[in-house]
Design an enzyme around this catalytic site. Sequence first.
Site, mmCIF file in Angstrom:
data_model
loop_
_atom_site.group_PDB
_atom_site.id
_atom_site.type_symbol
_atom_site.label_atom_id
_atom_site.label_comp_id
_atom_site.label_asym_id
_atom_site.label_seq_id
_atom_site.Cartn_x
_atom_site.Cartn_y
_atom_site.Cartn_z
ATOM 1 N N ASP A 95 36.148 45.371 49.199
ATOM 2 C CA ASP A 95 35.788 44.127 48.521
ATOM 3 C C ASP A 95 34.495 44.367 47.748
ATOM 4 O O ASP A 95 33.587 45.016 48.269
ATOM 5 C CB ASP A 95 35.585 43.044 49.594
ATOM 6 C CG ASP A 95 35.587 41.649 49.011
ATOM 7 O OD1 ASP A 95 34.752 41.379 48.142
ATOM 8 O OD2 ASP A 95 36.430 40.841 49.441
ATOM 9 N N LYS A 124 33.478 32.199 36.937
ATOM 10 C CA LYS A 124 33.591 33.103 35.799
ATOM 11 C C LYS A 124 32.504 32.826 34.757
ATOM 12 O O LYS A 124 32.004 33.744 34.109
ATOM 13 C CB LYS A 124 34.980 32.974 35.172
ATOM 14 C CG LYS A 124 36.090 33.607 36.015
ATOM 15 C CD LYS A 124 36.009 35.131 35.971
ATOM 16 C CE LYS A 124 37.228 35.799 36.578
ATOM 17 N NZ LYS A 124 37.210 37.273 36.402
ATOM 18 N N ARG A 127 51.957 32.064 38.191
ATOM 19 C CA ARG A 127 51.730 32.022 36.749
ATOM 20 C C ARG A 127 53.050 31.821 36.033
ATOM 21 O O ARG A 127 54.112 32.198 36.510
ATOM 22 C CB ARG A 127 50.983 33.270 36.289
ATOM 23 C CG ARG A 127 49.493 33.093 36.625
ATOM 24 C CD ARG A 127 48.638 34.132 35.993
ATOM 25 N NE ARG A 127 48.739 35.374 36.755
ATOM 26 C CZ ARG A 127 47.885 36.376 36.606
ATOM 27 N NH1 ARG A 127 46.912 36.292 35.735
ATOM 28 N NH2 ARG A 127 48.009 37.477 37.320
ATOM 29 N N ASN A 186 26.451 42.831 42.824
ATOM 30 C CA ASN A 186 26.565 44.181 43.399
ATOM 31 C C ASN A 186 26.952 45.208 42.337
ATOM 32 O O ASN A 186 26.414 46.310 42.285
ATOM 33 C CB ASN A 186 27.620 44.204 44.513
ATOM 34 C CG ASN A 186 27.078 43.648 45.822
ATOM 35 O OD1 ASN A 186 25.876 43.610 46.032
ATOM 36 N ND2 ASN A 186 27.980 43.213 46.686
ATOM 37 N N GLY A 195 45.390 45.395 40.830
ATOM 38 C CA GLY A 195 45.984 44.143 40.355
ATOM 39 C C GLY A 195 46.896 44.394 39.167
ATOM 40 O O GLY A 195 47.119 45.540 38.759
ATOM 41 N N LEU A 198 37.469 43.931 37.157
ATOM 42 C CA LEU A 198 38.638 43.050 37.104
ATOM 43 C C LEU A 198 38.890 42.417 38.472
ATOM 44 O O LEU A 198 39.982 41.911 38.734
ATOM 45 C CB LEU A 198 39.879 43.847 36.670
ATOM 46 C CG LEU A 198 40.088 44.070 35.166
ATOM 47 C CD1 LEU A 198 38.938 44.852 34.550
ATOM 48 C CD2 LEU A 198 41.402 44.781 34.899
ATOM 49 N N TYR A 236 36.809 28.880 40.316
ATOM 50 C CA TYR A 236 37.126 30.002 39.417
ATOM 51 C C TYR A 236 36.428 29.822 38.067
ATOM 52 O O TYR A 236 35.725 30.722 37.601
ATOM 53 C CB TYR A 236 38.639 30.064 39.219
ATOM 54 C CG TYR A 236 39.123 31.206 38.377
ATOM 55 C CD1 TYR A 236 39.206 32.493 38.909
ATOM 56 C CD2 TYR A 236 39.516 31.015 37.057
ATOM 57 C CE1 TYR A 236 39.676 33.551 38.133
ATOM 58 C CE2 TYR A 236 39.980 32.067 36.278
ATOM 59 C CZ TYR A 236 40.058 33.333 36.818
ATOM 60 O OH TYR A 236 40.515 34.379 36.054
ATOM 61 N N VAL A 247 46.629 43.557 35.763
ATOM 62 C CA VAL A 247 45.996 44.184 34.602
ATOM 63 C C VAL A 247 45.330 45.502 35.004
ATOM 64 O O VAL A 247 45.436 46.513 34.301
ATOM 65 C CB VAL A 247 44.965 43.238 33.949
ATOM 66 C CG1 VAL A 247 44.171 43.970 32.867
ATOM 67 C CG2 VAL A 247 45.655 42.002 33.373
ATOM 68 N N ASN A 276 40.393 45.039 47.091
ATOM 69 C CA ASN A 276 40.443 44.541 48.473
ATOM 70 C C ASN A 276 41.884 44.192 48.877
ATOM 71 O O ASN A 276 42.121 43.796 50.015
ATOM 72 C CB ASN A 276 39.516 43.335 48.663
ATOM 73 C CG ASN A 276 39.918 42.155 47.797
ATOM 74 O OD1 ASN A 276 40.961 42.184 47.137
ATOM 75 N ND2 ASN A 276 39.098 41.118 47.784
#
Lengths: 345, 345
Positions: A79, A172, A209, A122, A33, A96, A168, A35, A55
């Site tokens: 994943d 989180k 974004r 996991n 990703g 992340l 989300y 970051v 993933n």
Amino acid sequence: MDGSLIPVDVTGHDSFMPRFHRRKVILVTGGAGFVGSHLCERLIAEGHSVVCLDNLLTGRKENVAGLLDHPQFRFLEQDILNRIDWQGPLDEIYNLACAASPPLYQRDPIHTFRTCTEGVLNLLALARATGARILQASTSEVYGDPEISPQHEGYRGCVNTVGPRACYDEGKRAAETLFWEFGAHQGLEVRIARIFNTYGPRMSPEDGRVVSNFIVQALTRSDITLYGDGMQTRSFCYVDDLVAGLMALMASEVSEPVNLGNPGEFTMRELAEMVLTQTGSSSRLVHRPLPVDDPRQRRPDIAQAARLLGWAPTVPLAEGIARTIRHFAGEPQVVRAREALLVHA
Amino acid sequence: MDGSLIPVDVTGHDSFMPRFHRRKVILVTGGAGFVGSHLCERLIAEGHSVVCLDNLLTGRKENVAGLLDHPQFRFLEQDILNRIDWQGPLDEIYNLACAASPPLYQRDPIHTFRTCTEGVLNLLALARATGARILQASTSEVYGDPEISPQHEGYRGCVNTVGPRACYDEGKRAAETLFWEFGAHQGLEVRIARIFNTYGPRMSPEDGRVVSNFIVQALTRSDITLYGDGMQTRSFCYVDDLVAGLMALMASEVSEPVNLGNPGEFTMRELAEMVLTQTGSSSRLVHRPLPVDDPRQRRPDIAQAARLLGWAPTVPLAEGIARTIRHFAGEPQVVRAREALLVHA
């Protein structure tokens, strides 16, 4: 996907054996990703062995293209909902893994939520099995639409449990709870970074974004979309600063959540104008209705990070935006759109 | 436990076939618990067929002893973390499965959390497969330690994500999110009840909740434990009132969260004194430190329930406490303790 075991064996690979004290074996989930790819680069540059697991739902293999041939880097398309059967040493896990922008995490909200709960369980199990220290990429979204500004770590947030952002935000929050449990009751070394808005090269141009939106819109001379009156504020942290903060937190002994972000506060209108100026674009500003539960203000109190980690961001917004514009000007999608503009000019 | 399928076949059982419009087949998870057992009784009394599913971690089979021989009642000892392979019609699911008192839900915090997430996902999948309407027993704990009183449904709460209560509070918040998602995006008929403090016969005498604690302490002439200064308040709803509220919500078309509770507000000291007066006990009041994150005040705003469901509680605290004392005076543990007092008298 649950229940299947993907074996990861780093024992037989000489490059994955820590040769001296400072070289670690590090798993970065979501490592392809935005970051994650910067973090992988920095860890490799410091001499560590890195397994990057992604993933590719929102990560892109191109983001780590420069690392794929490195002997101490390995990429796994997987994943985190699949349990990982790890063989060999493992020193650190940076989690992340999770889509981070509303249009992407809302595409499959149940998967988003399970990534933050079953996926996190996991990884915590892997940390317990290997003795690895584990860091969770949490988010300023745990504060929801905050009633105080700036937000400090003791603020409990203003999150709607029932709404389009909840998969989300609550996911989180739940991940923080799981990390806390494994730290407090199972002896794991857990780290929780509450990451505020971050920008820089390799943000997905399509993830909705604001920084990437504005830059792509300006570079392609499309209208620049301001939601609401554009007076809502955000604070933007350049990705290199954030990566330094994540590594400082991992290296610390701080198991409580720590804000990482840049407290410099800008309105969406100010950001749009900075992008227009730097690109010299003729794009117009247009207004759209504010999405549901969109926070009006978000700004980190980073006193804890300064005190406990000795960390603070160093890249000013104007400089970070300039670097990000240079990156986006080379993105194939933007290049094609600009060529089309020339054809029609 | 995950992944295993427990088959439930109600097709071959004549008593489980709806014979006329109003007789429904209803699954009550956590049905052997305090609230669940009262709900099962009431549903059976109204002529419905009830499958009571309980892992008996905190529920007790004695709670449904009076129903076990009823032809329209079936008891299944099972955890909702096991997926249910249901055969036959299913009209409604009441999900009351989760330990509800801090000492019990903190005994295995990860199981508590997974019950509210993976367990809830299993039930939502069952509702989707059968077309059943599904109600989640949420809780006033989603408001945490509230800054406003009374709490209305739009209040977003003050919950600590990292602490000993978070496995339950964040788990229950997460369950609301999952319900909302399945309602908004998958067409399920979801109902969310935010249940405030409830009391009555069959509360576990050992679960550490204040009404049962005080009554058992008074009946056995033990010291009555007040945490902090005893001036923190709670509102207490008698269980029959709550059950009526749950059924009214299930029958309604309201998919948003609805508070169910009794807005009458009492300090812990007032409650202790009422129990002492009614039992004529000589127990002394003693003070202990307040537990971490214990809410100071909790009182429902039930305007929504009144307006949307036409529901309000009807049993005054003094009357409900009297009924509850009568129940606890017959609990074997209390009877033995009182006999021991007589022997030593």
